[in-house]
Design a protein around this motif. Structure first.
Motif, mmCIF file in Angstrom:
data_model
loop_
_atom_site.group_PDB
_atom_site.id
_atom_site.type_symbol
_atom_site.label_atom_id
_atom_site.label_comp_id
_atom_site.label_asym_id
_atom_site.label_seq_id
_atom_site.Cartn_x
_atom_site.Cartn_y
_atom_site.Cartn_z
ATOM 1 N N GLU A 109 -1.161 -9.288 1.528
ATOM 2 C CA GLU A 109 -2.606 -9.735 1.319
ATOM 3 C C GLU A 109 -2.965 -9.009 0.208
ATOM 4 O O GLU A 109 -4.120 -9.224 -0.520
ATOM 5 N N SER A 110 -2.407 -7.926 -0.269
ATOM 6 C CA SER A 110 -2.940 -6.754 -1.142
ATOM 7 C C SER A 110 -2.511 -7.262 -2.535
ATOM 8 O O SER A 110 -2.749 -6.655 -3.608
ATOM 9 N N ASP A 142 1.972 -5.014 2.890
ATOM 10 C CA ASP A 142 0.701 -5.478 2.756
ATOM 11 C C ASP A 142 0.542 -6.960 1.822
ATOM 12 O O ASP A 142 0.286 -6.632 0.587
ATOM 13 N N HIS A 187 -4.274 -14.099 -4.019
ATOM 14 C CA HIS A 187 -5.776 -13.945 -3.286
ATOM 15 C C HIS A 187 -6.073 -15.358 -3.102
ATOM 16 O O HIS A 187 -6.670 -16.189 -2.205
ATOM 17 N N LYS A 218 0.836 -1.220 0.092
ATOM 18 C CA LYS A 218 0.045 0.058 0.065
ATOM 19 C C LYS A 218 1.075 1.230 -0.002
ATOM 20 O O LYS A 218 1.677 1.380 0.867
#
Length: 551
Positions: free
Chosen positions: A434-435, A432, A440, A246
């Motif tokens: 998970e971004s 991050d 995913h 991010k």
């Protein structure tokens, strides 16, 4: 398609391993996997002993030791590297250094991607008569101290405890390579391990752990789909995607950054979405008024470039904290001769939260090195730079194509900057994992713990003990330590991954069984069907053997 049905992969698109990212971390991993005698982590004494043993092979009596000095290495044709920027290694790295016009690396000579020799880049510089491209890092290990200074230092040490950055026993100077020298050395590593034909320019969109059939081989591996529509398959995968996460935009004070016309982040410069000081974003290209926000080395490098540009009339550099001057991103005791003291303390911490705190303490936020501190001070003296420390932007407004900024220094009244044409944010990236869009599916189907944006991997930097997905670089910080995103971390991470994968290869864990198809006229299951069930985990080997015995 169910999990028990194999994904068909064309043999040309199948490899033993796929590495996502062709930067320094990706190159370090690829080279390490192709090296059967790794030695980049050895000291000089260990190096001599290692080569002595290697020359004598099995004739040497190692006192009944079971330690191996040969590794079951991979070959270049076994690997594929997928890079979003180019079909050449180091494309993103080259773009970043070009955007900031960086003449020398911040890291010393013994940080590099070569898995064979820690002094490899020093040898390369001398063999090619490029010693003039090395910049000395003064006052690091002690040679530059006079005898009087050394006596004073020793007297202080008698009354203090703890680790001292200056190690008087390590009497060699530290040097930094030029950007071109480091790049050329990396290309020499690419050529030596014949890696260039194994990299493609594409963007990974998804990774799935699935049953795969490629030709006559069947087994559990990874299906990797890319933006171009290609479907690749592999037995193991390594994520070396670099600094992605991010962007730290100050949205609370600037909800609309007006990208790209009014501002951008350094990640946009590095990816060449925006060119630094591009005239198309300035109403008067000959009188550019800019603000650079950020307290690290990147902001200092951009400010230096801007101050040298005659079309720039004013440069405002805003540091939220004071000026922190360090040779490296972290203290020397993390990488010097006694680095194992710090790293052992890190590895022995009980929780990921404690490791995260120790990483933050080691890096201490943004810092600049003495070289750029001197350059910026000279620009301040010449009136080219307005350097504001311990200052924060508290309000930011866009009107008639220019910015109005309100800034407040600690314990002082707010000041305003008017008619600013462009704002460059060098505010870093928040971790991050998970971004990352292509992960995913992995997080949905095989969730793992995440601490403040960093994944909790195994000691071998593996997703978990069953799935051979590995991560290196910034995303391996909880296992490697605060140097994970730097060249030291790239090499250390590559060594952990390389050792583990070569050991698995040696033990035959990547040996997929060929598929034999039997057609049954009576409607019973074929051997092919049963092997699918075995690979999918719905039956075991005993059930398969019993079936084949009956048939």
């Amino acid at each position: 398609m169910t999990d028990h049905e194999p994904v068909q992969i064309e043999p040309d698109n199948f490899r033993d391993g796929i590495i996502i990212g062709g930067g320094t971390c990706g190159l370090a991993v690829a080279a390490r996997l192709c090296e059967n005698h790794p030695g980049s982590l050895f000291t000089e004494d260990e190096h001599q002993r290692f080569h002595w043993l290697k020359q004598r092979g099995h004739k040497t009596n190692k006192v009944k030791s079971k330690q191996r000095f040969d590794y079951d290495r991979f070959h270049p044709k076994d690997l594929l590297v997928i890079d979003t920027r180019n079909n050449m290694f180091m494309a993103q790295w080259d773009s970043q250094f070009s955007a900031c016009q960086i003449p020398h690396l911040r890291s010393p000579m013994f940080f590099h991607v070569d898995p064979s020799d820690i002094d490899g880049m020093i040898s390369y510089a001398h063999l090619n008569k490029r010693e003039k491209e090395l910049m000395e890092i003064t006052n690091v290990v002690g040679k530059e101290f006079s005898k009087h200074q050394q006596k004073r230092l020793k007297s202080k040490l008698k009354s203090t405890d703890g680790i001292v950055d200056i190690n008087m026993r390590d009497w060699k100077d530290y040097y930094r390579p030029s950007t071109k020298l480091f790049h050329d050395y990396c290309m020499e590593v690419v050529e030596r391990y014949r890696l260039q034909d194994g990299i493609v320019n594409d963007e990974v969109e998804s990774i799935e752990h699935r049953l795969i059939q490629s030709g006559d081989d069947l087994g559990k591996g990874f299906v990797i789909r890319t933006k171009s529509g290609k479907i690749y398959g592999c037995k193991f995968a390594v994520v070396a995607s670099g600094h992605r996460g991010k962007i730290n935009y100050p949205l609370s004070i600037c909800p609309d950054p007006h990208f790209p016309n009014g501002s951008c982040h350094t990640t946009h410069l590095f990816s060449k979405q925006v060119q630094f000081l591009d005239s198309q974003y300035f109403s008067n290209p000959d009188r550019k008024n800019i603000v650079i926000i950020g307290g690290g080395l990147t902001s200092a490098q951009l400010a230096h470039v801007a101050c040298q540009d005659p079309t720039v009339s004013s440069v405002h550099l805003v540091f939220r904290s004071g000026i922190k001057i360090k040779h490296f991103d972290f203290h020397l005791d993390w990488v010097a001769k006694y680095k194992n003291v710090k790293k052992s303390a890190f590895y022995n911490l009980g929780t990921n939260e404690l490791k995260y705190e120790m990483m933050n303490e080691a890096r201490e936020g943004g810092s600049i090195n003495p070289e750029y501190y001197k350059k910026l001070k000279q620009h301040v003296k010449n009136g080219r730079l307005n350097w504001m420390t311990e200052t924060q932007v508290v309000e930011q407004g866009w009107e008639n194509g220019s910015w109005e900024l309100s800034l407040r220094k600690q314990n002082s009244e707010a000041k305003r900057l008017s008619k600013i044409d462009y704002v460059y944010y060098a505010t870093g990236i928040q971790a991050d994992v998970e971004s990352l869009p292509f992960l995913h599916t992995m997080f949905d189907e095989f969730p793992i713990d995440v601490c403040n944006g960093y994944p909790s991997l195994t000691d071998n930097l593996q997703w978990n003990k069953e799935i051979p997905l590995y991560m290196v670089g910034k995303n391996a910080a909880l296992q490697v330590g605060p140097t994970s995103a730097n060249l030291d971390g790239a090499r250390l991470g590559a060594e952990r991954i390389g050792w583990h994968l070569q050991n698995m290869k040696l033990q035959g864990e990547f040996d997929w069984s060929p598929v034999s198809v039997i057609t049954n006229n009576d409607g019973r299951s074929s051997t092919f069907d049963k092997r699918l069930q075995l690979a999918g985990g719905s039956i075991n080997w005993f059930e398969l053997l019993e079936f084949e015995k009956i048939n």
